[in-house]
Write a protein that holds these residues in place. Sequence first.
Motif, mmCIF file in Angstrom:
data_model
loop_
_atom_site.group_PDB
_atom_site.id
_atom_site.type_symbol
_atom_site.label_atom_id
_atom_site.label_comp_id
_atom_site.label_asym_id
_atom_site.label_seq_id
_atom_site.Cartn_x
_atom_site.Cartn_y
_atom_site.Cartn_z
ATOM 1 N N ARG A 145 0.832 -1.210 0.000
ATOM 2 C CA ARG A 145 0.000 0.000 0.000
ATOM 3 C C ARG A 145 0.865 1.257 0.000
ATOM 4 N NH1 ARG A 145 -3.029 -3.150 3.700
ATOM 5 N NH2 ARG A 145 -2.102 -2.040 5.482
ATOM 6 N N VAL A 146 1.969 1.229 0.761
ATOM 7 C CA VAL A 146 2.868 2.383 0.804
ATOM 8 C C VAL A 146 3.492 2.620 -0.573
ATOM 9 C CG1 VAL A 146 4.999 3.290 1.793
ATOM 10 C CG2 VAL A 146 3.368 2.108 3.252
ATOM 11 N N VAL A 147 3.930 1.551 -1.216
ATOM 12 C CA VAL A 147 4.537 1.674 -2.545
ATOM 13 C C VAL A 147 3.515 2.172 -3.557
ATOM 14 C CG1 VAL A 147 5.505 0.355 -4.478
ATOM 15 C CG2 VAL A 147 6.380 0.011 -2.155
ATOM 16 N N ALA A 148 2.301 1.633 -3.506
ATOM 17 C CA ALA A 148 1.260 2.055 -4.442
ATOM 18 C C ALA A 148 0.971 3.546 -4.303
ATOM 19 C CB ALA A 148 -0.012 1.247 -4.205
ATOM 20 N N ASP A 149 0.968 4.035 -3.065
ATOM 21 C CA ASP A 149 0.726 5.460 -2.839
ATOM 22 C C ASP A 149 1.898 6.326 -3.301
ATOM 23 O OD1 ASP A 149 -1.735 4.915 -1.722
ATOM 24 O OD2 ASP A 149 -1.030 5.014 0.351
ATOM 25 N N ASP A 150 3.094 5.757 -3.233
ATOM 26 C CA ASP A 150 4.295 6.556 -3.491
ATOM 27 C C ASP A 150 4.729 6.578 -4.944
ATOM 28 O OD1 ASP A 150 6.901 7.891 -2.384
ATOM 29 O OD2 ASP A 150 7.625 6.218 -3.615
ATOM 30 N N GLY B 264 3.523 6.763 -7.938
ATOM 31 C CA GLY B 264 3.059 7.782 -8.864
ATOM 32 C C GLY B 264 2.992 7.331 -10.305
ATOM 33 N N THR B 265 3.215 6.059 -10.560
ATOM 34 C CA THR B 265 3.119 5.495 -11.906
ATOM 35 C C THR B 265 2.364 4.188 -11.787
ATOM 36 O OG1 THR B 265 5.112 4.119 -11.782
ATOM 37 C CG2 THR B 265 5.424 6.422 -12.400
ATOM 38 N N SER B 266 2.270 3.478 -12.871
ATOM 39 C CA SER B 266 1.585 2.182 -12.849
ATOM 40 C C SER B 266 2.577 1.035 -12.716
ATOM 41 C CB SER B 266 0.760 1.999 -14.120
ATOM 42 O OG SER B 266 1.583 2.108 -15.263
ATOM 43 N N GLU B 267 3.841 1.351 -12.432
ATOM 44 C CA GLU B 267 4.879 0.324 -12.322
ATOM 45 C C GLU B 267 5.763 0.552 -11.110
ATOM 46 O OE1 GLU B 267 5.781 -0.795 -16.991
ATOM 47 O OE2 GLU B 267 7.319 0.146 -15.776
ATOM 48 N N ALA B 268 6.267 -0.542 -10.570
ATOM 49 C CA ALA B 268 7.269 -0.467 -9.504
ATOM 50 C C ALA B 268 8.101 -1.733 -9.548
ATOM 51 C CB ALA B 268 6.607 -0.321 -8.135
ATOM 52 N N CYS B 269 9.418 -1.590 -9.481
ATOM 53 C CA CYS B 269 10.313 -2.734 -9.377
ATOM 54 C C CYS B 269 10.682 -2.929 -7.910
ATOM 55 C CB CYS B 269 11.575 -2.518 -10.218
ATOM 56 S SG CYS B 269 11.256 -2.414 -11.997
ATOM 57 N N ARG C 147 0.509 -6.481 -7.986
ATOM 58 C CA ARG C 147 -0.151 -6.903 -9.226
ATOM 59 C C ARG C 147 -1.664 -6.979 -9.047
ATOM 60 N NH1 ARG C 147 3.280 -9.863 -12.976
ATOM 61 N NH2 ARG C 147 1.532 -11.246 -13.427
ATOM 62 N N ALA C 148 -2.109 -7.455 -7.891
ATOM 63 C CA ALA C 148 -3.548 -7.525 -7.612
ATOM 64 C C ALA C 148 -4.168 -6.133 -7.523
ATOM 65 C CB ALA C 148 -3.790 -8.288 -6.318
ATOM 66 N N MET C 149 -3.357 -5.128 -7.197
ATOM 67 C CA MET C 149 -3.825 -3.742 -7.114
ATOM 68 C C MET C 149 -3.774 -3.044 -8.469
ATOM 69 S SD MET C 149 -1.789 -2.919 -3.565
ATOM 70 C CE MET C 149 -2.184 -1.193 -3.451
ATOM 71 N N GLY C 150 -3.339 -3.754 -9.506
ATOM 72 C CA GLY C 150 -3.262 -3.179 -10.835
ATOM 73 C C GLY C 150 -1.961 -2.478 -11.138
ATOM 74 N N ILE C 151 -0.942 -2.665 -10.304
ATOM 75 C CA ILE C 151 0.373 -2.063 -10.520
ATOM 76 C C ILE C 151 1.307 -3.113 -11.091
ATOM 77 C CG2 ILE C 151 2.373 -1.016 -9.388
ATOM 78 C CD1 ILE C 151 0.425 0.189 -7.371
ATOM 79 N N ALA C 152 1.841 -2.858 -12.260
ATOM 80 C CA ALA C 152 2.755 -3.802 -12.893
ATOM 81 C C ALA C 152 4.066 -3.855 -12.126
ATOM 82 C CB ALA C 152 3.011 -3.402 -14.341
ATOM 83 N N VAL C 153 4.651 -5.043 -12.070
ATOM 84 C CA VAL C 153 5.941 -5.249 -11.405
ATOM 85 C C VAL C 153 6.876 -5.874 -12.444
ATOM 86 C CG1 VAL C 153 7.139 -6.280 -9.450
ATOM 87 C CG2 VAL C 153 4.738 -5.600 -9.212
ATOM 88 N N PRO C 154 7.586 -5.045 -13.202
ATOM 89 C CA PRO C 154 8.421 -5.586 -14.276
ATOM 90 C C PRO C 154 9.530 -6.499 -13.801
ATOM 91 C CG PRO C 154 8.094 -3.224 -14.542
ATOM 92 C CD PRO C 154 7.605 -3.574 -13.183
ATOM 93 N N LEU C 155 10.012 -6.290 -12.557
ATOM 94 C CA LEU C 155 11.162 -7.060 -12.084
ATOM 95 C C LEU C 155 11.151 -7.141 -10.564
ATOM 96 C CD1 LEU C 155 13.970 -8.398 -12.751
ATOM 97 C CD2 LEU C 155 14.972 -6.123 -12.377
ATOM 98 N N VAL C 156 11.449 -8.337 -10.056
ATOM 99 C CA VAL C 156 11.702 -8.547 -8.628
ATOM 100 C C VAL C 156 13.097 -9.161 -8.512
ATOM 101 C CG1 VAL C 156 10.950 -9.634 -6.482
ATOM 102 C CG2 VAL C 156 9.246 -8.946 -8.197
ATOM 103 N N VAL C 157 13.961 -8.547 -7.705
ATOM 104 C CA VAL C 157 15.321 -9.040 -7.500
ATOM 105 C C VAL C 157 15.419 -9.589 -6.080
ATOM 106 C CG1 VAL C 157 17.780 -8.503 -7.541
ATOM 107 C CG2 VAL C 157 16.202 -7.264 -9.057
ATOM 108 N N LEU C 158 15.821 -10.853 -5.967
ATOM 109 C CA LEU C 158 15.976 -11.505 -4.673
ATOM 110 C C LEU C 158 17.458 -11.776 -4.458
ATOM 111 C CD1 LEU C 158 13.089 -14.127 -4.981
ATOM 112 C CD2 LEU C 158 12.950 -11.726 -4.311
ATOM 113 N N VAL C 159 18.036 -11.133 -3.447
ATOM 114 C CA VAL C 159 19.473 -11.229 -3.201
ATOM 115 C C VAL C 159 19.720 -12.116 -1.978
ATOM 116 C CG1 VAL C 159 21.615 -9.972 -2.753
ATOM 117 C CG2 VAL C 159 19.809 -8.908 -4.155
ATOM 118 N N ASP C 160 20.340 -13.260 -2.213
ATOM 119 C CA ASP C 160 20.685 -14.180 -1.128
ATOM 120 C C ASP C 160 19.497 -14.384 -0.184
ATOM 121 O OD1 ASP C 160 23.251 -15.381 -1.273
ATOM 122 O OD2 ASP C 160 23.664 -14.772 0.776
#
Length: 276
Positions: A71-76, A78-83, A102-115
């Motif tokens: 929710r914080v990211v969706a509010d912040d 300001g676009t329809s995408e967040a990585c 994604r369920a909120m309609g915000i595209a997530v082009p990339l998720v990076v998982l580090v260790d």
Amino acid sequence: MDADLLVPFGDGDGDGSPLYCVHSASGSAYTYLPMSGMLDGRRVVGIEAPGYDSDDLPPTDLRTLADRYARVVADDCGTSEACLLGWSMGGSVAYAMAWRLRAMGIAVPLVVLVDALMHHTEAVPATREILTRFAINLAREGGGGQVEDRVVAELRAWPADAPVTQAWPLLRRGGLIPEEFDADTLNRRFEVFRRNVHALHRYAPEPGYPGRLLVIDGEDSVHGHQRWTDVAQNVRAVTVPGDHFSLWRGAGMAALVEQVREALREACPAAQKVRA
């Protein structure tokens, strides 16, 4: 306010989707500060745990935490995408957040998982193990070298049924706690760490994630039995020099940044953003 959980890094004003970096079990997002200025001017924002620098405390349910952060990211954004990017526990939180965004309609082009290991098949550790991990994280996230044996040695004098406050003088005696950290700060940050460890061990990642995942592991890190390829459909896995902590420095950092930079360019280039 939940917006206070966001820690903007630098003045990135690039056209690509912003990159939100989720804290590890320690609760701190400052691990990502050195990386933030190396990503082609992209806006990079850390996510800090409730309680790390406040009187709040995180929930012991990782899904609840991911809901809050999404929710914080969706509010912040300001676009329809967040990585998203997350190291250690932050990887599991980022993965859970991606589903929710994604369920909120915000595209997530990339998720990076580090260790980022999965721990849901393991029992929640006892207090001594959590305290040991906390002390190791405190020393090594601060740039210290191998301290595992020293932490274990100092904590042998700590009775398992004693309050954790009795461990601080032992660890301080061994030079394993920064002098500027008073008992109140240590108590609060240990409680944040403890709650985050409980949340991580109780979280089984939702299977079938269809978006793009980049999994980066340290060559010298401990590797778990489960792989992100077991729960996600589109995974690229790479390794970089270093272990769980040292990959954020030197050759490990250089290789990690290059992998993240190239993956971001491919997943969401400035000229024509690719949607998840």
